[in-house]
Enzyme design. Structure first.
Site, mmCIF file in Angstrom:
data_model
loop_
_atom_site.group_PDB
_atom_site.id
_atom_site.type_symbol
_atom_site.label_atom_id
_atom_site.label_comp_id
_atom_site.label_asym_id
_atom_site.label_seq_id
_atom_site.Cartn_x
_atom_site.Cartn_y
_atom_site.Cartn_z
ATOM 1 C CD GLN A 126 16.840 -36.856 -11.958
ATOM 2 O OE1 GLN A 126 17.158 -36.604 -10.461
ATOM 3 N NE2 GLN A 126 16.023 -38.067 -12.475
ATOM 4 N NE ARG B 7 5.099 -46.212 7.072
ATOM 5 C CZ ARG B 7 6.061 -45.905 5.558
ATOM 6 N NH1 ARG B 7 7.466 -45.932 6.104
ATOM 7 N NH2 ARG B 7 6.065 -47.045 4.398
ATOM 8 C CG HIS C 71 13.056 -42.237 3.802
ATOM 9 N ND1 HIS C 71 11.934 -42.014 5.403
ATOM 10 C CD2 HIS C 71 13.082 -42.707 2.955
ATOM 11 C CE1 HIS C 71 11.136 -42.812 4.351
ATOM 12 N NE2 HIS C 71 12.159 -43.320 2.995
ATOM 13 N NE ARG D 210 23.318 -47.154 3.432
ATOM 14 C CZ ARG D 210 22.354 -46.385 3.452
ATOM 15 N NH1 ARG D 210 21.555 -47.420 3.469
ATOM 16 N NH2 ARG D 210 21.688 -45.113 3.260
ATOM 17 C CB VAL E 205 10.408 -39.177 -3.537
ATOM 18 C CG1 VAL E 205 9.761 -40.160 -3.227
ATOM 19 C CG2 VAL E 205 9.672 -38.054 -3.353
ATOM 20 N N GLY E 206 13.500 -40.472 -4.377
ATOM 21 C CA GLY E 206 14.443 -41.467 -4.497
ATOM 22 C C GLY E 206 15.572 -42.291 -3.503
ATOM 23 C CG ASN E 207 14.547 -43.840 -0.046
ATOM 24 O OD1 ASN E 207 14.677 -42.960 0.684
ATOM 25 N ND2 ASN E 207 13.926 -45.364 -0.428
ATOM 26 C CG ASN F 113 20.821 -43.647 -6.225
ATOM 27 O OD1 ASN F 113 19.633 -43.751 -6.478
ATOM 28 N ND2 ASN F 113 20.506 -44.949 -5.417
ATOM 29 C CG ASP G 102 9.889 -41.843 7.863
ATOM 30 O OD1 ASP G 102 9.496 -42.822 7.359
ATOM 31 O OD2 ASP G 102 11.169 -40.747 7.222
ATOM 32 N NE ARG H 105 21.867 -52.505 0.519
ATOM 33 C CZ ARG H 105 22.600 -52.138 1.876
ATOM 34 N NH1 ARG H 105 21.997 -51.288 2.086
ATOM 35 N NH2 ARG H 105 23.748 -52.896 1.951
#
Length: 278
Positions: free
Chosen positions: A56, A106, A131, A42, A73-75, A49, A103, A36
């Site tokens: 892909q 964490r 996520h 958004r 993994v890519g947001n 994406n 997360d 971003r």
């Protein structure tokens, strides 16, 4: 666009050709996505994406093994993962997952710091949902080892206000806090989380433990709508994940879980508008 592709061989091949990169993959780790940028809405981020992950997904469908395990993994990771899955109809949707292990790790670390133990002494925390900053880190079912004995985290801490307040927001906003502090994202802890995620897919979860993973929500027993890529507690055996069933959900948790499901539903609806035209 950075992706990591794993076929079980001793070769390392750097390529930008889809037929080489995706051929006969056992594991695909899709790391790259459009970040971003300042002033970006958004919906613009989702549109960019969708194009990437549709491409892909189609390449996986055409070239990879049908047993391939795909980790996004890519947001925005959950919706990107759903887009890739929809674009690879010949690969079981259960083979697609997205990373919420960062997360999860964490959350374990915050509990460990509070109690003066190691993160390895904490187990069965849960990340529900997206996520994003709506994710819900839940320790109602978590255990911690204190003086050789396992006890519930709520019982060990005796600080409900912290667990329902500062703990939740700290985990939700940790990524932004890291970027603010070092002007860079948390690359090493993300890499560690990817390794944890792939290891558990490949070798399974330890007996008596579950982990958090973004997976397809179909058939869950927690009231989450079907056809979302939503983070749940799962156990894994023989490279197959299953929902952890039967966990009681209190009113506080229900509200948080529904909030993050609502965000994912909105993301999905926006992304799918672009998917048909991408």
């Amino acid at each position: 666009m950075l992706c990591v592709f794993i076929a079980m061989s001793t070769d390392v091949i750097a390529t930008d050709k889809e037929d080489v990169a995706f051929k006969d993959l056992d594991v695909a780790i899709l790391v790259g996505s459009m970040p971003r940028r300042e002033g970006m809405e958004r919906k613009d981020l989702l549109k960019a994406n969708v194009k990437i992950f549709k491409s892909q997904g189609a390449a996986l469908d055409k070239y990879a093994k049908k047993s391939v395990k795909v980790i996004v993994v890519g947001n925005p990771a959950n919706t990107n993962c759903l887009t890739a899955s929809k674009s690879a109809p010949s690969i079981p949707k259960e083979n697609f997952s997205c990373l919420t292990r960062l997360d999860h790790n964490r959350a374990k670390a915050q509990i460990a710091l509070k109690l003066g133990v190691t993160a390895n002494d904490v187990k069965n925390v849960i990340i529900w949902g997206n996520h994003s900053s709506t994710q819900y880190p839940d320790v109602n079912h978590a255990k911690v080892k204190l003086q050789g004995k396992e006890v519930g985290v709520y019982e060990a801490l005796k600080d409900d206000s912290w667990l329902k307040g500062e703990f939740v927001t700290t985990v939700q906003q940790r990524g932004a806090a890291v970027i603010k502090a070092r002007k860079l994202s948390s690359a090493m802890s993300a890499a560690k989380a990817i390794c944890d995620h792939v290891r558990d897919i490949w070798f399974g979860t330890p007996e008596g433990e579950f982990v958090s993973m973004g997976v397809i929500s179909d058939g869950n027993s927690y009231g989450v709508p079907d056809d979302l890529l939503y983070s749940f507690p799962v156990v894994i055996k023989n490279k197959t994940w299953k929902f952890v069933e039967g966990l009681p959900i209190n009113d506080f948790s229900r509200e948080k879980m529904d909030l993050t499901a609502k965000e994912l539903t909105e993301e999905k609806e926006s992304a799918f508008e672009f998917l048909s035209s991408a």
